[in-house]
Scaffold this active site. Structure first.
Site, PDB file in Angstrom:
ATOM      1  N   SER A  25      43.730  -9.136  24.127  1.00  0.00           N
ATOM      2  CA  SER A  25      42.526  -8.433  23.712  1.00  0.00           C
ATOM      3  C   SER A  25      42.302  -7.147  24.508  1.00  0.00           C
ATOM      4  CB  SER A  25      41.326  -9.377  23.819  1.00  0.00           C
ATOM      5  OG  SER A  25      40.182  -8.825  23.225  1.00  0.00           O
TER       6      SER A  25
ATOM      7  N   ASP B 251      39.060  -2.107  20.673  1.00  0.00           N
ATOM      8  CA  ASP B 251      39.837  -2.576  21.819  1.00  0.00           C
ATOM      9  C   ASP B 251      41.263  -2.853  21.372  1.00  0.00           C
ATOM     10  OD1 ASP B 251      39.444  -4.914  20.390  1.00  0.00           O
ATOM     11  OD2 ASP B 251      39.124  -6.158  22.151  1.00  0.00           O
TER      12      ASP B 251
ATOM     13  N   ASP C 151      43.117  -5.319  20.527  1.00  0.00           N
ATOM     14  CA  ASP C 151      43.488  -6.143  19.365  1.00  0.00           C
ATOM     15  C   ASP C 151      42.546  -5.944  18.188  1.00  0.00           C
ATOM     16  OD1 ASP C 151      41.332  -7.568  20.450  1.00  0.00           O
ATOM     17  OD2 ASP C 151      42.132  -9.489  19.796  1.00  0.00           O
TER      18      ASP C 151
ATOM     19  N   ASP D  67      39.295  -6.414  17.638  1.00  0.00           N
ATOM     20  CA  ASP D  67      38.170  -7.274  17.264  1.00  0.00           C
ATOM     21  C   ASP D  67      36.851  -6.836  17.893  1.00  0.00           C
ATOM     22  OD1 ASP D  67      38.630  -8.068  19.873  1.00  0.00           O
ATOM     23  OD2 ASP D  67      38.871 -10.200  19.424  1.00  0.00           O
TER      24      ASP D  67
END
Length: 380
Positions: free
Chosen positions: A106, A245, A247, A249
Site C-alpha cells: 500500500s 497511494d 496501490d 486505494d
C-alpha cells in the site's frame, strides 16, 4: 462498534505485511502461503485465482512464488500485472474467480511488501477462511499429481476493463471537459490507469508519479506526500489535484489554492452532495475521524458512527447498518454502492461528480464554515 479481529499469527487487519526478507515476507513463506490458500480453496471446488501487484521491485519475486504455490495445490492463476488494489477486487468478481490476491504494501516504502486477499465477491476474506489458511500453513507442503497441477495465464485487457468500470461509477452525462487536473499516481499501481480515466472523461490531465522503477513507489509523492501535488497544482495553475497511494486505494485532493483535503473533508463533500440528492443512511468513520467532521455532519442531520482503525471495520459496519459511505482521514474511503473496498479513483470521481452537478469548485463545496470547524476540532 465493530470489534477488532482476534489475534492471528500472520493475518492483520489488511492481510500480511512486513519488510521484504524478514519473516513472514520471504520467498519461502509466500510460496507456502500460496499453497495453503490453494489447498483451502480446493476444498471449495477449486477454480482460479487472480494475482495482481503494485510496482515495487519485490513484486516480481512474490508473483512467481505465489504462482508456484497455487500450482502445487492444483489451482490455476490469472496474472494481472501492476493493477490498483480495488481493480483486483472488481476483476475478481467480474472474471468469476474464487479469490483475488494483491501483492502490495500500500502506502509503505518499496522495501516493504505484503499480500492482501479478496473473496469471490470482491470483499475481505471471511474470518473462517483466514483461520483455515493459518491452520493449513502448519502442515507440511505437498504437491498434487503432475496431471492436476495448476496452470497460469495472463489477463491482457485488465487495465481497459478497470478504466471502463471506473467511468461507469458516475452518471453518463458527467463530463470533466474544461477542468485542468493534476494526477499524482505515487509511481504506483495506478500509473497507467488513473490519468486515462480522468482524460477519457474530458479533463486536461497533468501526470506526475507515473514513472515507476521498482524503488520509487510512494517516495516523496502520492497521497502520503501531497506537498508535491500541491506544488504542481500551483505551478500549473490547475483547477485541482488528485493524489493516490502506491496501490490506488487511498486518495487526497488539493484545490486550486493548494489547500489539501484529507479523507474526512472528501467524505464531507460526498455526503453533503448525496444529502441534497436524497441521501439516506449515515457515514461510518473511525476513532481517528475528525471531531469537526462529525459535528459538521450532524449539522446536516447525517448520522455518524465510529469503528476501530482499519477499512475492514468500516466495511463491516456499513454492511451491518445498510449504509453506503464511510472511510478514514488517510483517504481510504468506501462508496459501497459502487465498490466493495476503498478505491481512490472512484472516490475522486464522486467528488468531481458533485462539482459537476452543483457547478461549484471543490473549494466552494468545502464551505468556509466547514473548513474552520474541522481546523478547530481536529483530533491529534
Amino acid at each position: 462498534m465493530t470489534k477488532p479481529l482476534k489475534n492471528r499469527r500472520y493475518f492483520g487487519t489488511d492481510g500480511i505485511r512486513g519488510r521484504v526478507g524478514s519473516q513472514p515476507i520471504t520467498p519461502e513463506f509466500i510460496l507456502k502461503l500460496g499453497w495453503a490458500v490453494g489447498k483451502v480453496l480446493a476444498r471449495q471446488n477449486g477454480g482460479k485465482v487472480l494475482i495482481g501487484k503494485d510496482t515495487r521491485i519485490s513484486g516480481y519475486m512474490f508473483e512467481s512464488v505465489l504462482e508456484a504455490g497455487f500450482s502445487a495445490a492444483g489451482i490455476d492463476t490469472h496474472l494481472l500485472g501492476p493493477m490498483p488494489t480495488p481493480a483486483i477486487a472488481y476483476l475478481t468478481r467480474t472474471l468469476r474467480a474464487q479469490a483475488g490476491i494483491v501483492i502490495s504494501a500500500s502506502h509503505n516504502p518499496y522495501y516493504d511488501n505484503g499480500i492482501k486477499f479478496f473473496s469471490a465477491q470482491g470483499s475481505k476474506l471471511p474470518d473462517d477462511l483466514e483461520i483455515a489458511i493459518e491452520r493449513q500453513l502448519e502442515l507440511p507442503m505437498t504437491t498434487v499429481d503432475s496431471a492436476a497441477l495448476g496452470k497460469a495465464a495472463r489477463v491482457v485487457d485488465a487495465p481497459g476493463r478497470y478504466i471502463e468500470f471506473c467511468k461507469s461509477t458516475v452518471a453518463s452525462d458527467i463530463t470533466l471537459k474544461g477542468l485542468n487536473i493534476v494526477v499524482d499516481c505515487a509511481n504506483g499501481a495506478a500509473y497507467h490507469i488513473a490519468p486515462n480515466v480522468f482524460r477519457e472523461l474530458g479533463a486536461d490531465v497533468v501526470e506526475i508519479g507515473v514513472e515507476p522503477n521498482g524503488l520509487n513507489i510512494n517516495m516523496n509523492c502520492g497521497a502520503t506526500y501531497p506537498e508535491l501535488l500541491k506544488q504542481t497544482v500551483l505551478q500549473k495553475k490547475a483547477d485541482l489535484g488528485i493524489a493516490l497511494d502506491g496501490d490506488g486505494d487511498r486518495v487526497v485532493m488539493v484545490d486550486h489554492a493548494g489547500n489539501i483535503l484529507d479523507g474526512d473533508e472528501l467524505l464531507y463533500v460526498i455526503a453533503k452532495h448525496r444529502k441534497k440528492m436524497g441521501f439516506t443512511g449515515g457515514v461510518v468513520g473511525t476513532v481517528m475521524s475528525n471531531l469537526g467532521f462529525e459535528q459538521a455532519l450532524q449539522e446536516l442531520n447525517i448520522k455518524f458512527t465510529r469503528v476501530p482503525v482499519g477499512d475492514r471495520y468500516v466495511i463491516a459496519e456499513l454492511e451491518k447498518r445498510g449504509w453506503l459511505l464511510g472511510g478514514e482521514p488517510s483517504g481510504h474511503l468506501i462508496c459501497r454502492e459502487a465498490t466493495t473496498t476503498g478505491d481512490g479513483i472512484v472516490t475522486a470521481l464522486q467528488v468531481l461528480s458533485a462539482m459537476c452537478y452543483t457547478k461549484k469548485s471543490i473549494s466552494n463545496l468545502q464551505t468556509r464554515y466547514n473548513r474552520e470547524y474541522i481546523a478547530h476540532n481536529r483530533i491529534v
